[in-house]
Design a protein around this motif. Structure first.
Motif, short mmCIF file in Angstrom:
data_model
loop_
_atom_site.label_atom_id
_atom_site.label_comp_id
_atom_site.label_asym_id
_atom_site.label_seq_id
_atom_site.Cartn_x
_atom_site.Cartn_y
_atom_site.Cartn_z
N PHE A 166 15.07 40.50 41.57
CA PHE A 166 15.93 40.47 42.56
C PHE A 166 15.17 40.53 44.00
O PHE A 166 14.14 41.26 44.23
CB PHE A 166 16.81 42.10 42.50
CG PHE A 166 17.60 41.98 41.37
CD1 PHE A 166 18.90 41.49 41.25
CD2 PHE A 166 16.98 43.00 40.30
CE1 PHE A 166 19.55 41.79 40.29
CE2 PHE A 166 17.90 43.11 39.15
CZ PHE A 166 19.07 42.49 39.00
N LEU A 167 15.85 39.80 44.93
CA LEU A 167 15.46 39.84 46.27
C LEU A 167 16.56 40.19 47.08
O LEU A 167 17.45 39.61 47.11
CB LEU A 167 14.83 38.18 46.75
CG LEU A 167 13.52 37.78 45.72
CD1 LEU A 167 13.45 36.43 46.43
CD2 LEU A 167 12.55 38.75 46.02
N GLY A 168 16.43 41.19 47.89
CA GLY A 168 17.60 41.57 48.71
C GLY A 168 17.39 42.11 49.89
O GLY A 168 16.25 41.80 50.56
N VAL A 169 18.48 42.24 50.63
CA VAL A 169 18.55 42.68 52.03
C VAL A 169 19.57 43.68 52.35
O VAL A 169 20.53 43.66 51.72
CB VAL A 169 18.56 41.35 53.03
CG1 VAL A 169 20.05 40.67 52.75
CG2 VAL A 169 18.57 41.85 54.48
N GLY A 170 19.25 44.67 53.01
CA GLY A 170 20.35 45.72 53.27
C GLY A 170 20.07 46.39 54.82
O GLY A 170 19.24 46.10 55.37
N TYR A 171 21.26 47.01 55.01
CA TYR A 171 21.16 47.99 56.33
C TYR A 171 21.06 49.34 55.87
O TYR A 171 21.75 50.05 55.00
CB TYR A 171 22.77 47.76 56.52
CG TYR A 171 22.91 48.43 57.96
CD1 TYR A 171 22.33 48.25 59.37
CD2 TYR A 171 23.52 49.82 57.80
CE1 TYR A 171 22.65 49.02 60.37
CE2 TYR A 171 23.79 50.65 59.07
CZ TYR A 171 23.44 50.18 60.27
OH TYR A 171 23.43 50.88 61.09
N SER A 172 20.10 49.89 56.41
CA SER A 172 19.68 51.32 56.00
C SER A 172 19.91 52.17 57.15
O SER A 172 19.65 51.94 58.67
CB SER A 172 18.24 51.27 56.20
OG SER A 172 17.64 50.64 54.95
N THR A 173 20.45 53.39 56.81
CA THR A 173 20.51 54.75 57.52
C THR A 173 20.07 55.82 56.83
O THR A 173 20.57 56.15 56.12
CB THR A 173 22.19 54.99 57.98
OG1 THR A 173 22.77 55.28 56.88
CG2 THR A 173 22.75 53.65 58.82
N ARG A 174 18.97 56.31 57.62
CA ARG A 174 18.21 57.40 57.05
C ARG A 174 18.06 57.22 55.56
O ARG A 174 16.88 56.61 55.40
CB ARG A 174 19.21 58.88 57.32
CG ARG A 174 19.01 59.02 58.81
CD ARG A 174 19.68 60.43 59.08
NE ARG A 174 18.46 61.37 58.65
CZ ARG A 174 18.32 62.35 59.12
NH1 ARG A 174 19.17 62.99 59.85
NH2 ARG A 174 17.39 63.18 58.72
N ASN A 175 18.71 58.00 54.65
CA ASN A 175 18.32 58.03 52.96
C ASN A 175 19.34 57.07 52.58
O ASN A 175 18.82 56.74 51.25
CB ASN A 175 18.54 59.30 52.64
CG ASN A 175 17.68 60.13 53.13
OD1 ASN A 175 16.90 59.92 53.90
ND2 ASN A 175 18.07 61.77 52.92
N VAL A 176 20.09 56.21 52.98
CA VAL A 176 21.06 55.35 52.24
C VAL A 176 20.92 53.92 52.78
O VAL A 176 20.67 53.48 54.09
CB VAL A 176 22.56 55.70 52.62
CG1 VAL A 176 23.44 54.87 51.88
CG2 VAL A 176 22.67 57.40 52.19
N THR A 177 20.78 53.02 51.93
CA THR A 177 20.86 51.54 52.09
C THR A 177 22.02 50.85 51.39
O THR A 177 22.10 51.08 50.29
CB THR A 177 19.57 50.98 51.81
OG1 THR A 177 18.33 51.69 52.29
CG2 THR A 177 19.36 49.47 52.05
N ILE A 178 22.66 50.10 52.11
CA ILE A 178 23.80 49.28 51.47
C ILE A 178 23.40 47.86 51.83
O ILE A 178 23.13 47.26 52.94
CB ILE A 178 25.04 49.40 52.13
CG1 ILE A 178 25.53 51.08 52.11
CG2 ILE A 178 26.28 48.51 51.59
CD1 ILE A 178 26.56 51.57 52.85
#
Length: 177
Positions: free
Chosen positions: A138-150
């Motif tokens: 899996f190659l991915g991209v996400g938006y992180s805020t502190r402890n959570v990434t979506i």
């Protein structure tokens, strides 16, 4: 469809690990300034799915070692169970992962997952069993805020016959503490 054999999978994985070795060399100042356990995060995923005569549950705990503020590497284990109308599927295995945050809210990821799949199903009144290994990169991209990434991840080794995933593109939510 492109078919990759085991040597291709190993080659891709080796290239990823070697490519990240360059970044690891820059991590020494951070790793020497913090105690080991202060650089470890635990987390993972818990998935539940329900549908018309279907049920799915997946448990995937994992741990990350933060090499510096931007780069973390880790490992995890996975267990999946799914029941469809006349079939049951068990999948279990492990994952090696790397997360890189070039800027604070953006997370890039590479995850190599190897699952052993045991599937039992009924077809035309007869019972069948299918056991095989299912690799995923899996190659991915996400938006992180502190402890959570979506975000979204794409399985470059996706096989529409043997994959336990319905699509090569998968949304995700990651939580680490």
């Amino acid at each position: 469809m492109i078919r990759l054999n085991q040597s291709h999978v190993k080659s891709v994985f080796i290239v990823l690990v070697l490519g990240l070795g360059i970044k690891i060399g820059h991590a020494q100042d951070f790793s020497q300034s913090k105690p080991f356990w202060d650089r470890v995060s635990f987390g993972g995923g818990l998935d539940l799915g329900f549908g018309n005569q279907t049920f799915n549950i997946a448990v995937s705990p994992s741990a990350l070692y933060h090499l510096n503020e931007k780069l973390a590497m880790g490992a995890g284990i996975s267990f999946n169970y799914a029941k469809f109308q006349s079939s049951k599927l068990y999948a279990y295995g492990g994952t090696l992962m790397t997360f890189y945050n070039p800027i604070r809210p953006l997370q890039l990821s590479a995850e190599f997952e190897q699952l052993r799949v045991n599937q039992r199903y009924e077809y035309l009144g007869a019972n069948f069993e299918d056991d095989y290994w299912s690799p995923a990169l899996f190659l991915g991209v996400g938006y992180s805020t502190r402890n959570v990434t979506i975000g979204l991840k794409y399985n470059v080794l996706y096989d529409d016959v043997d994959s336990i995933y319905a699509s090569p593109l998968i949304p995700f939510v990651r939580v680490y503490f």
